[in-house]
Motif scaffolding. Structure first.
Motif, PDB file in Angstrom:
ATOM      1  N   ARG A   1     -12.383 -51.325   6.344  1.00 38.04           N
ATOM      2  CA  ARG A   1     -11.398 -52.410   6.354  1.00 38.04           C
ATOM      3  C   ARG A   1     -10.390 -52.242   5.225  1.00 38.04           C
ATOM      4  O   ARG A   1      -9.189 -52.494   5.403  1.00 38.04           O
TER       5      ARG A   1
ATOM      6  N   VAL B   1     -17.669 -53.372  11.240  1.00 37.28           N
ATOM      7  CA  VAL B   1     -16.807 -52.450  10.511  1.00 37.28           C
ATOM      8  C   VAL B   1     -17.130 -52.576   9.030  1.00 37.28           C
ATOM      9  O   VAL B   1     -17.059 -53.673   8.468  1.00 37.28           O
TER      10      VAL B   1
ATOM     11  N   LEU C   1      -7.890 -49.661   6.220  1.00 37.28           N
ATOM     12  CA  LEU C   1      -6.894 -50.220   7.133  1.00 37.28           C
ATOM     13  C   LEU C   1      -5.769 -50.905   6.358  1.00 37.28           C
ATOM     14  O   LEU C   1      -4.587 -50.734   6.667  1.00 37.28           O
ATOM     15  N   ASP C   2      -6.141 -51.676   5.346  1.00 35.67           N
ATOM     16  CA  ASP C   2      -5.145 -52.422   4.584  1.00 35.67           C
ATOM     17  C   ASP C   2      -4.233 -51.520   3.772  1.00 35.67           C
ATOM     18  O   ASP C   2      -3.086 -51.874   3.491  1.00 35.67           O
TER      19      ASP C   2
ATOM     20  N   ALA D   1     -11.273 -54.258  14.397  1.00 34.01           N
ATOM     21  CA  ALA D   1     -10.539 -54.620  13.180  1.00 34.01           C
ATOM     22  C   ALA D   1      -9.139 -54.034  13.265  1.00 34.01           C
ATOM     23  O   ALA D   1      -8.900 -53.105  14.054  1.00 34.01           O
ATOM     24  N   TRP D   2      -8.228 -54.548  12.451  1.00 32.73           N
ATOM     25  CA  TRP D   2      -6.841 -54.093  12.478  1.00 32.73           C
ATOM     26  C   TRP D   2      -6.178 -54.425  11.149  1.00 32.73           C
ATOM     27  O   TRP D   2      -6.666 -55.267  10.380  1.00 32.73           O
ATOM     28  N   ASN D   3      -5.068 -53.752  10.868  1.00 33.32           N
ATOM     29  CA  ASN D   3      -4.289 -54.136   9.695  1.00 33.32           C
ATOM     30  C   ASN D   3      -3.166 -55.082  10.114  1.00 33.32           C
ATOM     31  O   ASN D   3      -2.963 -55.353  11.303  1.00 33.32           O
TER      32      ASN D   3
END
Length: 287
Positions: A115, A110, A118-119, A137-139
């Motif tokens: 990223r 990613v 996401l944040d 990926a994830w927040n």
């Protein structure tokens, strides 16, 4: 490839009743739905030509023929595109990387900008899916809702979560719909990446472990994961009603950004605020 297109066309024939397309519905039939001869007649092609196509021996089949068959079998846009891919495997979008044909799609990363995006989505749970519906990926809020960081890397995969996690049926009150949607999207991925050995391993693992997966996989439903609604029961804040939108990442066609979009002012929005506050507490207990 022959088995893939044959199984798909047979499953589509089985769901069409003869009377729906103007054919007599009486008489004994060994299998439900349309016969191969009837599909060929309605599509305007010879029976031999259609049989060869269903056996995977029609790599030069034209769009016009595939469109005619699609009309007879009442395929939607996603199913029609899937038919084109399995009928003409040489025309599929190639997987990235020089060893893709032998080893499947290359490992995904990613990019930093995604990223960061996401944040910035601090009020909406969000994550990125890659090959085989792996979670890349994830927040923070996405992690608080689903708990990706507490899973082993191998288990950060939506099909494994839905079919192998013993808590899945409690987590998803509408589990049958979630399961069907998951398999339909994985089947769509298979049409794009038929040579992915990790996909074969995943399908084999799920088939051995779950009768529900075997049944849904054999049904050959294909569906894009574009948008929808999902209900989820969280162990801390309770039930969440989560509409979602899925966006293909520009420049990374095999990556998708999934964002849950709770209704403004809803109980779910309030519960997500509580969950975000809980997750930001350094001593927050593990659910």
């Amino acid at each position: 490839m022959g088995r893939e297109i044959g199984d798909f066309l047979r499953s589509r024939r089985a769901r069409i009743r003869p009377e729906e397309v103007g054919l007599p519905g009486h008489g004994r039939r060994r299998v439900p739905g349309l016969r191969r001869e009837e599909v060929a007649q309605l599509a305007g092609v010879s029976v031999d030509y259609y049989i060869r196509l269903e056996q995977g021996r029609g790599p030069s089949v034209s769009d016009a023929v595939l469109d005619a068959i699609g009309r007879v079998l009442r395929l939607d846009d996603t199913e029609q595109e899937y038919l084109r891919k399995v009928a003409r495997p040489g025309a599929r979008r190639p997987s990235a990387g020089p060893r893709a044909a032998a080893d499947g799609p290359a490992a995904q990363k990613v990019r930093p900008g995604l990223r960061l995006l996401l944040d910035t989505l601090d009020r909406a749970p969000a994550f990125v899916l890659g090959h085989r519906m792996d979670v890349l990926a994830w927040n923070d809020l996405g992690d608080a809702v689903v708990g990706f960081s507490r899973l082993a890397p191998r288990d950060r995969n939506i099909p494994r979560q839905v079919f192998l996690d013993p808590r899945a049926r409690e987590t998803y009150p509408e589990w049958p719909a979630v399961a069907a949607e998951t398999v339909a999207h994985l089947r769509l991925y298979a049409g794009n990446h038929p040579q992915d050995p990790q996909l074969a391993t995943l399908v084999g693992e799920l088939s051995l472990a779950s009768e529900d997966f075997r049944r849904l996989w054999a049904d050959h439903q294909v569906r894009e994961k574009s948008h929808g609604d999902k209900r989820l029961v969280h162990p801390v804040v309770g039930e969440l009603a989560l509409p979602y939108e899925t966006l293909t990442v520009a420049g990374e066609p095999d990556q998708m950004l999934v964002v849950y979009t709770p209704e403004p002012g809803s109980r779910t929005e309030e519960r997500l605020k509580l969950l975000a506050s809980w997750a930001a507490t350094p001593a927050a207990p593990q659910a």
